[in-house]
Design a protein around this motif. Structure first.
Motif, PDB file in Angstrom:
ATOM      1  N   SER A  16       0.995  -1.282  -0.096  1.00 39.64           N
ATOM      2  CA  SER A  16      -0.019  -0.087   0.082  1.00 39.64           C
ATOM      3  C   SER A  16       0.621   1.309  -0.082  1.00 39.64           C
ATOM      4  N   SER A  17       0.404   2.184  -0.803  1.00 42.00           N
ATOM      5  CA  SER A  17       1.293   3.329  -0.956  1.00 42.00           C
ATOM      6  C   SER A  17       1.378   4.243   0.335  1.00 42.00           C
ATOM      7  N   ILE A  88      -9.095  17.309   2.193  1.00 40.59           N
ATOM      8  CA  ILE A  88      -8.082  16.894   1.071  1.00 40.59           C
ATOM      9  C   ILE A  88      -8.396  15.449   0.522  1.00 40.59           C
ATOM     10  N   ALA A  89      -8.907  14.501   1.490  1.00 39.75           N
ATOM     11  CA  ALA A  89      -9.224  13.346   0.749  1.00 39.75           C
ATOM     12  C   ALA A  89     -10.411  13.434  -0.082  1.00 39.75           C
ATOM     13  N   PHE A 307      -5.719   7.204   8.973  1.00 39.84           N
ATOM     14  CA  PHE A 307      -6.839   6.674   9.226  1.00 39.84           C
ATOM     15  C   PHE A 307      -8.260   7.508   8.793  1.00 39.84           C
ATOM     16  N   THR A 308      -7.914   8.929   8.879  1.00 38.76           N
ATOM     17  CA  THR A 308      -8.912   9.820   8.643  1.00 38.76           C
ATOM     18  C   THR A 308      -9.190   9.684   7.165  1.00 38.76           C
ATOM     19  N   GLU A 309      -8.027   9.908   6.101  1.00 38.39           N
ATOM     20  CA  GLU A 309      -8.254   9.458   4.953  1.00 38.39           C
ATOM     21  C   GLU A 309      -8.877   8.303   4.403  1.00 38.39           C
ATOM     22  N   ALA A 310      -8.290   7.039   5.051  1.00 37.84           N
ATOM     23  CA  ALA A 310      -8.989   5.760   4.703  1.00 37.84           C
ATOM     24  C   ALA A 310     -10.290   5.724   5.132  1.00 37.84           C
ATOM     25  N   ILE A 317     -10.253  -2.099   5.238  1.00 29.55           N
ATOM     26  CA  ILE A 317      -9.658  -3.237   5.348  1.00 29.55           C
ATOM     27  C   ILE A 317      -8.162  -2.881   5.757  1.00 29.55           C
ATOM     28  N   TRP A 318      -7.821  -1.960   5.126  1.00 28.71           N
ATOM     29  CA  TRP A 318      -6.397  -1.419   5.356  1.00 28.71           C
ATOM     30  C   TRP A 318      -6.565  -0.798   7.044  1.00 28.71           C
TER      31      TRP A 318
END
Length: 330
Positions: A16-17, A88-89, A307-310, A317-318
């Motif tokens: 994962s990047s 931003i996400a 985590f916020t972005e995800a 899952i990530w």
């Protein structure tokens, strides 16, 4: 170097990047943190040599006392970090800039009010009695506290740039700022020992000014280059944006108060019950004790904004995999 690190991570199954970015910044953070810790330990004998044990103990106590006021940002920094990472996400850059502008101009107002209040209180407080110092320091302490209050309020404002870097997945920025602060302080105190007589006033002014100057430079660099699209504007300040930030920030505000009480009262209590001299050996022991905690914080901190972005991108899952890895490390 960056490409080699990516290849090594891929061999260990890190694909994962986002995770690669976290690992990269954790590695960089450990390097800078090690340098900052080394500089802080080297700083102690130099500071005691320049001042003396009592004056250095007074400075440590004052530093801890000033840390109590860190919660006066009322959770704005942490609230901004979450909302900025979220916008931003979603690639909503106009909203992101509005959040930054609302946070900056609100904290400027808070900083000005806080300084005026503290400056007025300073007139009526006997700091010699508060910090249990010798009478010889009484004259300098009131003037010294005004300077320290002023630099603290400035730092409250300019420190928001760190939040912007963190929200943009630049996880090592705080450690880098701490490193440059410690190294600059070490160089300056070494020069002071070679050129001037010991002065708590000079020492405190320089040490409280260094982080402000470094963060001011980071503000200028950040808003002139990488984060030019987030440059604050008074015209973008809105109560609704501030309300969004504070909705999250008030929870962090409560945690900040608890953290300040837990981690910043020791030096004050020791100084009051015993003497400022006894703060020094305790502080050195605490530095050693904190190394393990610092190491885990370096590992865990980058996951906050990630985590916020995800969550925004629904990559659950990530998140679950990352939590399992964090638990293994712990």
């Amino acid at each position: 170097m960056k490409e080699k690190l990516i290849k090594v991570l891929e061999k260990f199954g890190v694909k994962s990047s986002r995770t690669k970015n976290i690992v990269k910044h954790v590695a960089v953070s450990f390097f800078y943190k090690a340098g900052a810790i080394l500089a802080s330990f080297l700083l102690v004998p130099l500071a005691i040599d320049y001042l003396d044990t009592e004056d250095y103990g007074v400075w440590l106590t004052i530093s801890s006392f000033i840390a109590w006021f860190s919660f006066f940002d009322i959770g704005l920094g942490n609230g901004l970090r979450n909302k900025l990472a979220e916008s931003i996400a979603k690639n909503d850059l106009k909203l992101a800039r509005s959040y930054v502008s609302s946070a900056y101009f609100t904290i400027i107002f808070i900083g000005l009010i806080l300084f005026l209040v503290l400056a007025i209180i300073n007139i009526f407080v006997d700091w010699q009695l508060v910090f249990n110092t010798s009478e010889a320091l009484e004259t300098n302490l009131n003037f010294l506290m005004v300077i320290i209050f002023g630099t603290f309020c400035l730092q409250l404002i300019v420190n928001l740039i760190s939040t912007i870097y963190l929200a943009n997945q630049n996880h090592s920025i705080q450690v880098k700022v701490h490193f440059y602060t410690q190294v600059s302080s070490l160089i300056i105190i070494w020069l002071l020992t070679k050129t001037t007589q010991g002065s708590l006033l000079v020492f405190a002014i320089l040490f409280s000014s260094i982080p402000v100057l470094i963060l001011l430079g980071l503000n200028y660099f950040g808003f002139s280059n990488k984060y030019k699209f987030l440059k604050p504007s008074i015209y973008l300040w809105k109560k609704s944006y501030l309300k969004d930030i504070m909705g999250v920030g008030i929870n962090f505000f409560i945690i900040q108060i608890a953290g300040v009480i837990l981690y910043s009262t020791d030096n004050f209590i020791i100084s009051k019950l015993f003497s400022p001299k006894q703060v020094v050996p305790y502080n050195i022991a605490f530095k050693y004790f904190s190394i393990l905690t610092m190491a885990f914080i370096i590992v865990v901190t980058p996951y906050w904004s990630s985590f916020t972005e995800a969550i925004v991108k629904k990559e659950f899952i990530w998140i679950k995999t990352s939590i399992k890895n964090i638990m293994k490390i712990w």
